[in-house]
Write a protein that holds these residues in place. Structure first.
Motif, PDB file in Angstrom:
ATOM      1  N   MET A 170       0.816  -1.189   0.000  1.00  0.00           N
ATOM      2  CA  MET A 170       0.000   0.000   0.000  1.00  0.00           C
ATOM      3  C   MET A 170       0.866   1.261   0.000  1.00  0.00           C
ATOM      4  SD  MET A 170      -2.611   1.395   2.964  1.00  0.00           S
ATOM      5  CE  MET A 170      -3.820   0.131   2.801  1.00  0.00           C
ATOM      6  N   PHE A 171       1.975   1.254   0.723  1.00  0.00           N
ATOM      7  CA  PHE A 171       2.815   2.446   0.867  1.00  0.00           C
ATOM      8  C   PHE A 171       3.985   2.496  -0.126  1.00  0.00           C
ATOM      9  CE2 PHE A 171       0.609   2.217   4.878  1.00  0.00           C
ATOM     10  CZ  PHE A 171       0.364   3.545   5.195  1.00  0.00           C
ATOM     11  N   GLN A 172       4.340   1.352  -0.721  1.00  0.00           N
ATOM     12  CA  GLN A 172       5.512   1.288  -1.590  1.00  0.00           C
ATOM     13  C   GLN A 172       5.456   2.247  -2.772  1.00  0.00           C
ATOM     14  OE1 GLN A 172       3.508  -1.138  -0.691  1.00  0.00           O
ATOM     15  NE2 GLN A 172       4.523  -3.099  -0.431  1.00  0.00           N
ATOM     16  N   GLU A 173       4.264   2.508  -3.276  1.00  0.00           N
ATOM     17  CA  GLU A 173       4.144   3.352  -4.473  1.00  0.00           C
ATOM     18  C   GLU A 173       4.567   4.802  -4.234  1.00  0.00           C
ATOM     19  OE1 GLU A 173      -0.190   4.659  -5.345  1.00  0.00           O
ATOM     20  OE2 GLU A 173      -0.386   2.774  -4.236  1.00  0.00           O
ATOM     21  N   PHE A 174       4.769   5.195  -2.970  1.00  0.00           N
ATOM     22  CA  PHE A 174       5.095   6.584  -2.669  1.00  0.00           C
ATOM     23  C   PHE A 174       6.594   6.823  -2.498  1.00  0.00           C
ATOM     24  CE2 PHE A 174       0.787   5.757  -1.213  1.00  0.00           C
ATOM     25  CZ  PHE A 174       0.110   6.621  -2.049  1.00  0.00           C
ATOM     26  N   GLY A 175       7.374   5.745  -2.437  1.00  0.00           N
ATOM     27  CA  GLY A 175       8.818   5.909  -2.329  1.00  0.00           C
ATOM     28  C   GLY A 175       9.465   4.762  -1.584  1.00  0.00           C
ATOM     29  N   ASN A 176      10.799   4.843  -1.442  1.00  0.00           N
ATOM     30  CA  ASN A 176      11.546   3.801  -0.746  1.00  0.00           C
ATOM     31  C   ASN A 176      11.240   3.827   0.743  1.00  0.00           C
ATOM     32  OD1 ASN A 176      12.783   2.876  -3.075  1.00  0.00           O
ATOM     33  ND2 ASN A 176      14.530   4.279  -2.853  1.00  0.00           N
ATOM     34  N   ILE A 177      10.920   2.642   1.278  1.00  0.00           N
ATOM     35  CA  ILE A 177      10.604   2.490   2.699  1.00  0.00           C
ATOM     36  C   ILE A 177      11.854   1.975   3.405  1.00  0.00           C
ATOM     37  CG2 ILE A 177       9.204   1.202   4.360  1.00  0.00           C
ATOM     38  CD1 ILE A 177       6.969   1.178   2.211  1.00  0.00           C
ATOM     39  N   THR A 178      12.259   2.676   4.471  1.00  0.00           N
ATOM     40  CA  THR A 178      13.440   2.243   5.226  1.00  0.00           C
ATOM     41  C   THR A 178      13.067   1.262   6.320  1.00  0.00           C
ATOM     42  OG1 THR A 178      13.283   4.174   6.672  1.00  0.00           O
ATOM     43  CG2 THR A 178      14.713   4.359   4.732  1.00  0.00           C
ATOM     44  N   SER A 179      11.844   1.366   6.864  1.00  0.00           N
ATOM     45  CA  SER A 179      11.362   0.406   7.856  1.00  0.00           C
ATOM     46  C   SER A 179       9.850   0.535   7.982  1.00  0.00           C
ATOM     47  CB  SER A 179      12.014   0.653   9.228  1.00  0.00           C
ATOM     48  OG  SER A 179      11.625   1.909   9.741  1.00  0.00           O
ATOM     49  N   PHE A 192      -2.715  -0.148  14.361  1.00  0.00           N
ATOM     50  CA  PHE A 192      -1.858   0.933  13.885  1.00  0.00           C
ATOM     51  C   PHE A 192      -0.452   0.411  13.658  1.00  0.00           C
ATOM     52  CE2 PHE A 192      -1.289   1.078  18.448  1.00  0.00           C
ATOM     53  CZ  PHE A 192       0.034   1.433  18.645  1.00  0.00           C
ATOM     54  N   GLY A 193       0.327   1.220  12.977  1.00  0.00           N
ATOM     55  CA  GLY A 193       1.703   0.843  12.688  1.00  0.00           C
ATOM     56  C   GLY A 193       2.488   2.064  12.245  1.00  0.00           C
ATOM     57  N   PHE A 194       3.725   1.822  11.833  1.00  0.00           N
ATOM     58  CA  PHE A 194       4.617   2.906  11.432  1.00  0.00           C
ATOM     59  C   PHE A 194       5.310   2.535  10.135  1.00  0.00           C
ATOM     60  CE2 PHE A 194       4.208   2.962  16.006  1.00  0.00           C
ATOM     61  CZ  PHE A 194       3.930   4.298  16.276  1.00  0.00           C
ATOM     62  N   VAL A 195       5.455   3.534   9.264  1.00  0.00           N
ATOM     63  CA  VAL A 195       6.184   3.362   8.012  1.00  0.00           C
ATOM     64  C   VAL A 195       7.157   4.534   7.911  1.00  0.00           C
ATOM     65  CG1 VAL A 195       6.026   3.270   5.496  1.00  0.00           C
ATOM     66  CG2 VAL A 195       4.221   2.241   6.888  1.00  0.00           C
ATOM     67  N   ASN A 196       8.444   4.226   7.753  1.00  0.00           N
ATOM     68  CA  ASN A 196       9.459   5.270   7.570  1.00  0.00           C
ATOM     69  C   ASN A 196       9.920   5.264   6.121  1.00  0.00           C
ATOM     70  OD1 ASN A 196       9.723   6.263  10.273  1.00  0.00           O
ATOM     71  ND2 ASN A 196      10.716   4.328  10.783  1.00  0.00           N
ATOM     72  N   PHE A 197       9.899   6.452   5.522  1.00  0.00           N
ATOM     73  CA  PHE A 197      10.340   6.607   4.146  1.00  0.00           C
ATOM     74  C   PHE A 197      11.753   7.178   4.111  1.00  0.00           C
ATOM     75  CE2 PHE A 197       5.758   6.519   3.575  1.00  0.00           C
ATOM     76  CZ  PHE A 197       5.613   5.777   2.408  1.00  0.00           C
ATOM     77  N   GLU A 198      12.390   6.988   2.994  1.00  0.00           N
ATOM     78  CA  GLU A 198      13.735   7.501   2.779  1.00  0.00           C
ATOM     79  C   GLU A 198      13.731   9.036   2.704  1.00  0.00           C
ATOM     80  OE1 GLU A 198      16.210   6.673  -0.994  1.00  0.00           O
ATOM     81  OE2 GLU A 198      16.543   4.927   0.311  1.00  0.00           O
ATOM     82  N   THR A 199      12.647   9.587   2.113  1.00  0.00           N
ATOM     83  CA  THR A 199      12.587  11.048   1.964  1.00  0.00           C
ATOM     84  C   THR A 199      11.305  11.605   2.578  1.00  0.00           C
ATOM     85  OG1 THR A 199      11.419  11.043  -0.152  1.00  0.00           O
ATOM     86  CG2 THR A 199      13.837  10.921  -0.240  1.00  0.00           C
ATOM     87  N   HIS A 200      11.396  12.859   2.992  1.00  0.00           N
ATOM     88  CA  HIS A 200      10.234  13.553   3.533  1.00  0.00           C
ATOM     89  C   HIS A 200       9.148  13.684   2.468  1.00  0.00           C
ATOM     90  CE1 HIS A 200       7.787  16.429   5.694  1.00  0.00           C
ATOM     91  NE2 HIS A 200       7.806  17.205   4.615  1.00  0.00           N
ATOM     92  N   GLU A 201       9.534  13.921   1.221  1.00  0.00           N
ATOM     93  CA  GLU A 201       8.585  14.085   0.137  1.00  0.00           C
ATOM     94  C   GLU A 201       7.732  12.826  -0.058  1.00  0.00           C
ATOM     95  OE1 GLU A 201      11.889  14.845  -0.126  1.00  0.00           O
ATOM     96  OE2 GLU A 201      11.605  17.026  -0.015  1.00  0.00           O
ATOM     97  N   SER A 202       8.379  11.658   0.049  1.00  0.00           N
ATOM     98  CA  SER A 202       7.639  10.398  -0.086  1.00  0.00           C
ATOM     99  C   SER A 202       6.616  10.257   1.034  1.00  0.00           C
ATOM    100  CB  SER A 202       8.600   9.205  -0.051  1.00  0.00           C
ATOM    101  OG  SER A 202       9.467   9.240  -1.150  1.00  0.00           O
ATOM    102  N   GLU A 230      -0.795  12.577   2.036  1.00  0.00           N
ATOM    103  CA  GLU A 230      -1.747  13.273   1.167  1.00  0.00           C
ATOM    104  C   GLU A 230      -2.687  12.300   0.460  1.00  0.00           C
ATOM    105  OE1 GLU A 230      -1.640  15.733  -3.034  1.00  0.00           O
ATOM    106  OE2 GLU A 230       0.146  15.768  -1.766  1.00  0.00           O
ATOM    107  N   MET A 231      -2.140  11.194  -0.029  1.00  0.00           N
ATOM    108  CA  MET A 231      -2.931  10.276  -0.845  1.00  0.00           C
ATOM    109  C   MET A 231      -3.718   9.233  -0.033  1.00  0.00           C
ATOM    110  SD  MET A 231      -2.425  11.491  -3.796  1.00  0.00           S
ATOM    111  CE  MET A 231      -3.127  10.263  -4.853  1.00  0.00           C
ATOM    112  N   LEU A 232      -3.243   8.877   1.164  1.00  0.00           N
ATOM    113  CA  LEU A 232      -3.882   7.786   1.904  1.00  0.00           C
ATOM    114  C   LEU A 232      -4.720   8.218   3.104  1.00  0.00           C
ATOM    115  CD1 LEU A 232      -0.997   5.152   1.870  1.00  0.00           C
ATOM    116  CD2 LEU A 232      -3.043   5.223   0.429  1.00  0.00           C
ATOM    117  N   ASN A 233      -4.441   9.375   3.670  1.00  0.00           N
ATOM    118  CA  ASN A 233      -5.187   9.791   4.854  1.00  0.00           C
ATOM    119  C   ASN A 233      -6.672   9.962   4.518  1.00  0.00           C
ATOM    120  OD1 ASN A 233      -5.507  10.540   7.576  1.00  0.00           O
ATOM    121  ND2 ASN A 233      -5.563  12.685   6.979  1.00  0.00           N
TER     122      ASN A 233
END
Length: 186
Positions: free
Chosen positions: A1-10, A24-34, A40-43
């Motif tokens: 679900m989250f992969q399409e927005f950028g590289n996930i670090t964890s 609930f859970g946590f997703v960390n992206f490589e960049t702030h923009e991702s 923006e797209m999932l909330n």
């Protein structure tokens, strides 16, 4: 679900002691923009019949305040969407089902939902709701069905109001009556 927005670090889904998701859970992206794009797209999207909240990681108190604002916004949007089309019906007989309620009101227009409220044992609470596709249909149903006998009881049919709105209106009516000298007898 989250992969399409950028590289996930964890990423992690938080589990309870029985290894079930706590929701609930946590997703960390490589960049702030991702991360910003994912928010923006999932909330507010619906996933498995639930509206999800996607936002930056926050302290518990901050998150609770954000969730409160989010739920209040959803409630406000829902109220605006159903303003003037959702009817409250009370004085329903025990044998009235969702289907029978729909059947009684369908001649006034397109019904988007009809629900008889029941307790945890499935016993009717004596009231329900019918939602029409337009305010004109709802108004016609109120005019024609309020006071009409269904089975053996006269129905009370009115536009649905939030509890706080209804209580404020009743309080205002009592004040007006009091000011006119119409003291309650008793």
């Amino acid at each position: 679900m989250f992969q399409e927005f950028g590289n996930i670090t964890s990423s992690i889904v938080v589990l309870d002691k029985d290894e079930r998701s706590r929701g609930f859970g946590f997703v960390n992206f490589e960049t702030h923009e991702s991360a910003a794009k994912a928010v923006e797209m999932l909330n507010g999207k619906t996933v498995n019949d639930k509206t999800i909240f996607v936002g930056r990681a926050m302290k518990k108190r901050e998150r609770e305040m954000e969730m409160k604002r989010f739920k209040e916004q959803q409630t406000k949007e829902r109220q605006q969407r159903y303003q003037g089309v959702n009817l409250y019906i009370k004085n329903l007989e025990e044998e009235i089902t969702d289907e029978k309620l729909r059947e009684e009101f369908k001649k006034f227009g397109t019904i988007t939902s009809a629900k008889v409220m029941r307790d945890e044992r499935g016993i009717t609470k004596g009231f329900g709701f019918v939602c029409f596709s337009s305010p004109e249909e709802a108004t016609k149903a109120v005019t024609e069905m309020n006071g009409r006998i269904v089975v053996s009881k006269p129905l009370y049919v009115a536009l649905h109001q939030r509890k706080d709105e209804r209580q404020a209106q009743l309080a205002q009516q009592r004040i007006t009556r009091f000011q006119r000298g119409g003291f309650p007898s008793g």
